[in-house]
Write a protein that holds these residues in place. Sequence first.
Motif, PDB file in Angstrom:
ATOM      1  N   LEU A 161       6.969   8.726   3.587  1.00  0.00           N
ATOM      2  CA  LEU A 161       6.563   7.318   3.547  1.00  0.00           C
ATOM      3  C   LEU A 161       5.857   6.908   2.255  1.00  0.00           C
ATOM      4  CD1 LEU A 161       6.545   4.699   5.193  1.00  0.00           C
ATOM      5  CD2 LEU A 161       4.378   5.423   6.189  1.00  0.00           C
ATOM      6  N   PRO A 162       4.892   7.677   1.723  1.00  0.00           N
ATOM      7  CA  PRO A 162       4.157   7.172   0.541  1.00  0.00           C
ATOM      8  C   PRO A 162       4.838   7.391  -0.802  1.00  0.00           C
ATOM      9  CG  PRO A 162       3.193   9.236   1.284  1.00  0.00           C
ATOM     10  CD  PRO A 162       4.326   8.947   2.210  1.00  0.00           C
ATOM     11  N   LEU A 206       7.281  -3.608  -1.955  1.00  0.00           N
ATOM     12  CA  LEU A 206       7.036  -3.154  -3.316  1.00  0.00           C
ATOM     13  C   LEU A 206       7.883  -3.985  -4.268  1.00  0.00           C
ATOM     14  CD1 LEU A 206       7.402   0.336  -1.976  1.00  0.00           C
ATOM     15  CD2 LEU A 206       5.423  -0.140  -3.385  1.00  0.00           C
ATOM     16  N   TYR A 256      11.415  -2.790   0.573  1.00  0.00           N
ATOM     17  CA  TYR A 256      10.563  -2.592   1.738  1.00  0.00           C
ATOM     18  C   TYR A 256      10.171  -1.122   1.856  1.00  0.00           C
ATOM     19  CZ  TYR A 256      10.558  -7.033   4.301  1.00  0.00           C
ATOM     20  OH  TYR A 256      10.318  -8.314   4.711  1.00  0.00           O
ATOM     21  N   SER A 257       8.982  -0.871   2.381  1.00  0.00           N
ATOM     22  CA  SER A 257       8.600   0.494   2.730  1.00  0.00           C
ATOM     23  C   SER A 257       9.360   0.913   3.986  1.00  0.00           C
ATOM     24  CB  SER A 257       7.095   0.592   2.959  1.00  0.00           C
ATOM     25  OG  SER A 257       6.708  -0.206   4.060  1.00  0.00           O
ATOM     26  N   THR A 312      12.463   3.948  -2.460  1.00  0.00           N
ATOM     27  CA  THR A 312      11.488   4.623  -1.609  1.00  0.00           C
ATOM     28  C   THR A 312      12.135   5.877  -1.037  1.00  0.00           C
ATOM     29  OG1 THR A 312      12.154   3.228   0.263  1.00  0.00           O
ATOM     30  CG2 THR A 312      10.216   2.541  -0.994  1.00  0.00           C
ATOM     31  N   VAL A 332       2.093   6.309  -3.400  1.00  0.00           N
ATOM     32  CA  VAL A 332       1.543   4.959  -3.279  1.00  0.00           C
ATOM     33  C   VAL A 332       0.159   4.982  -2.647  1.00  0.00           C
ATOM     34  CG1 VAL A 332       1.941   2.679  -2.268  1.00  0.00           C
ATOM     35  CG2 VAL A 332       3.861   3.993  -3.133  1.00  0.00           C
ATOM     36  N   LEU A 343       2.134  -3.796  -4.684  1.00  0.00           N
ATOM     37  CA  LEU A 343       2.263  -3.513  -3.260  1.00  0.00           C
ATOM     38  C   LEU A 343       1.714  -4.697  -2.475  1.00  0.00           C
ATOM     39  CD1 LEU A 343       2.996  -1.267  -1.136  1.00  0.00           C
ATOM     40  CD2 LEU A 343       0.590  -0.617  -1.216  1.00  0.00           C
ATOM     41  N   LEU A 401       7.309   6.815  -3.864  1.00  0.00           N
ATOM     42  CA  LEU A 401       8.062   5.753  -4.531  1.00  0.00           C
ATOM     43  C   LEU A 401       8.618   6.297  -5.840  1.00  0.00           C
ATOM     44  CD1 LEU A 401       8.798   2.677  -4.978  1.00  0.00           C
ATOM     45  CD2 LEU A 401       6.587   2.496  -6.144  1.00  0.00           C
TER      46      LEU A 401
END
Length: 376
Positions: free
Chosen positions: A8-9, A272, A264-265, A3, A25, A282, A11
């Motif tokens: 944050l989004p 994930l 983990y996010s 990540t 994501v 997810l 990947l």
Amino acid sequence: MLTHPKRLPILISGACDGEIKIWNVTTKECLSTLAAHSGFVRGMGINEPGDCLISVGDDQMVKLWNVDEAMIKGSIQPKHTIVSKTMLTGVDYQWGTSSDTFATCGTSVGIWSANRNEPLRTFDWGVDTISSVTYNKVETYMLASTANDRNIVLYDCRENQPLRKVILAQKTNQVAFNPMEAFNFTAACDDNNLYTFDMRKLKTPLNVHMGHAMAVLSVNYSPTGREFVSGSYDKTVRIFPVGKGRSKEVYHTKRMQRVFCTHYSADSKFILTGSDETNIRLWKSLAWGQMGPVSARERAAFDYSKKLIDRYSEHPQVKRIKRHRNLPKMVKSISKEHMNIRSARKKKDDNRRRHAKPGTVPRVAERAKHVVNEEE
């Protein structure tokens, strides 16, 4: 699978066809596809600012990529390529805003600089292949490696020799450091268990985490340091509280196969997973948690329910409901068989102890059964 440390989004995933993909994501969109290696992508690492990605593969090449440029252009060439003299099986970036150091593993552990084509130093301890290497994100000069000869070895990048190692009864597949307790790490092993160690005292693990029916292939800590997620050969994903020996949640689906990587996010709200059937899934880290905006009344009702559960958690019926999880038939039958084996061994030890001279058959704690030796 990685990540992005700042976005944050975002990947990043690597596959067995040699491609690296960068995903959004939130929109489920592939932002970039990089033709990275010929053969498997064996490992990836990203630096703390999140602008440099490093990858290793079966072609014995170490490649550095500009993440920001890849997300804009879609497909780019590596900004730097290093050809290794040996096969590489893993890589990790040293944590730090100005660090350009990374570690690789294969026949040995090598410490590299992004500006040089030769390793700064090499660590050797043992004769078998080293399968993974992981940096500590708090004590940034510390790293750990796992080998096929059942060793977990600790290193300090400032030293010329490894610090110490622990030999377990079965092979360790991956190690993850606790981001909030710098001295603690958790190892995922082939004997279906995970072991949490204090690196200052490796002779006995702090805790043994049980529940998986087959070998545990991956482990990753939540950014909060209070729990970790593991993926197993038994096609399930489990979430363990740090201080507990049993999992609090089990995830599985009909189509999901062996789980090779878990992560983990950055906000610890999602998990994930990457599995053998080439899918990324997810999951919510709190299975019953509500997604989206939550009003003050809903939050108060949720907190009240949680307090009720905590207050009556020792009631037999509440404990049964809280503990119960539906499992696949295969996992349930294998777990039952393992339980019968453990109970038979316990019964045999009790019978030997009962019919032997007092003190000749000592009781051995569960935590002490799985460590063979500690060496410095």
